[in-house]
Design an enzyme around this catalytic site. Structure first.
Site, PDB file in Angstrom:
ATOM      1  N   ASP A  21       0.812  -1.227   0.000  1.00  0.00           N
ATOM      2  CA  ASP A  21       0.000   0.000   0.000  1.00  0.00           C
ATOM      3  C   ASP A  21       0.847   1.281   0.000  1.00  0.00           C
ATOM      4  O   ASP A  21       0.356   2.351  -0.346  1.00  0.00           O
ATOM      5  CB  ASP A  21      -0.929   0.021   1.218  1.00  0.00           C
TER       6      ASP A  21
ATOM      7  N   ARG B 107      -5.538  -0.565   0.268  1.00  0.00           N
ATOM      8  CA  ARG B 107      -6.271  -0.200   1.489  1.00  0.00           C
ATOM      9  C   ARG B 107      -6.758   1.247   1.389  1.00  0.00           C
ATOM     10  O   ARG B 107      -7.349   1.570   0.377  1.00  0.00           O
ATOM     11  CB  ARG B 107      -5.420  -0.444   2.736  1.00  0.00           C
TER      12      ARG B 107
END
Ligand code: F6P
Length: 361
Positions: free
Chosen positions: A142, A186
């Site tokens: 991420d 995310r």
């Protein structure tokens, strides 16, 4: 000459490319100093177990292809907060003392924790409570960990997403279709934004930039008017739906994960534009690929530097990459806030400069 030490290394949270390379680096550096390295399996769960679940690590173990492989040979887990650990009866227990006991029972001089920001926050709390000498290494596809420009695994994930776009473009063009690619990340849109630019997307939707469907529709119409029958859209998994809510999938056992925005978006765009739409959800292929050269390099830099920090007696630090240099930063500062895409930053500016629609205009 540094006094011989016994250090542990564990990986917490989801796997990503480059984890084997980071363990290799730490083990080699420690061996040069004459130290012993113990691999702890399944993150802090391995320390909770009695006896702790461990693996003695030696440089010879890394002679083969391991550095080239995706995943992690040292098992990890992304479930089970030790401060609120679910037991078999459905109760939640504070098992932090078990983890701390495991660390001391192994007679470790220090622990290297390789993890994302949530894992680092937990490890930091454990270290504060239990007098553990902790150094952390940032890893997550991420790339949302504060105070470092790079986390291990991100570059490979971007590469995988870019290759997916490269493969979608010819089929989109062959059928005059709109292709939507949903990528992970995310709460951060880094993968979507960077892969979208690299992979020639027409539209990129990320959680940091609120979008309106009418702008996306207008972009598709403009492409059609220009004679282009296809379009490529990249959407981050946590980009919200039209009502501003993030879309999640429920899994057996009650867990939920981001996922599904691409299908909602596809249905709405098909309705409005009457175009043929196909959706690809890239998912965990972004995590399991073999590490690219950049991830192998950063993993190596971070692994060596983490051991050097222990040698220097510097704890509660995270190694970080900033301004073309490896540095270390205070864990308490790292965990204050995630590093999301800066809507006013150079990458967003670049996307706009390329004429890519970000859904806000
Ligand atoms: O944090 C890494 C990540 O891959 C996210 O991008 C994604 O939302 C999540 O983990 C998926 O988690 P799991 O592996 O539990 O499905």
């Amino acid at each position: 000459m540094t006094k011989s030490k016994r250090i542990g290394i564990l990986i917490s949270g989801g796997d990503c490319a480059g984890l084997n390379a980071v363990v290799r680096a730490a083990v080699h550096r420690a061996a040069l100093l004459g130290w012993t390295v113990i691999g702890v399996e399944e993150g802090v769960r391995g320390l909770m177990a009695e006896p702790a679940k461990t693996l003695k690590l030696t440089p010879e173990m890394f002679d083969g292809s391991i550095v080239r492989r995706g995943g992690t040979f040292l098992p990890t887990t992304n479930t089970g907060d030790p401060f609120a650990f679910p037991d078999q009866y459905g109760d939640v227990l504070d098992r932090s003392d078990d983890v701390i006991r495991g660390y001391h029972a192994l007679k470790l001089d220090a622990l290297i924790g390789v993890g994302g920001d949530g894992n680092q926050a937990t490890l930091h709390k454990l270290a504060q409570k239990g007098g553990m000498n902790l150094v952390c290494i940032p890893k997550t596809i991420d790339n949302d960990i504060g105070l470092t420009e790079v986390s291990i695994g991100y570059d490979t994930a971007v590469q995988v997403a870019t290759e997916a776009l490269d493969n979608l473009q010819p089929t989109a063009a062959s059928h005059n279709r709109i292709m939507i690619l949903e990528v992970m990340g995310r709460d951060a849109g880094h993968i979507a934004l960077v892969a979208g630019i690299a992979g020639g997307a027409d539209v990129i939707l990320i959680p940091e930039i609120p979008y309106r469907l009418e702008h996306v529709v207008r972009k598709i119409e403009m492409l059609k008017e220009s004679g282009r029958g296809f379009a490529i859209i990249v959407v981050a998994e946590s980009a919200p739906n039209e009502s501003g809510n993030k879309v999640v999938q429920k899994y057996a056992g009650g867990a939920s994960r981001y996922g599904g925005i691409s299908h909602l978006l596809g249905d709405r765009l098909a309705e409005i534009t009457k175009s043929e739409i196909r959706v690809t959800v890239l998912g965990h292929v972004q995590r399991g690929a073999a590490p690219d050269a950049r991830d192998r390099l950063m993993a190596s830099v971070f692994g060596v530097h983490a051991v050097d920090l222990i040698a220097a007696g510097k704890f509660n630090r995270m190694v970080a990459w900033r301004n073309r240099n490896v540095v270390d930063v205070a864990l308490e500062d790292v965990i204050k806030a995630p590093a999301l895409v800066d809507p006013g930053g150079p990458i967003v500016h670049t996307a706009r400069g390329l004429g890519i629609c970000l859904g806000d205009a």
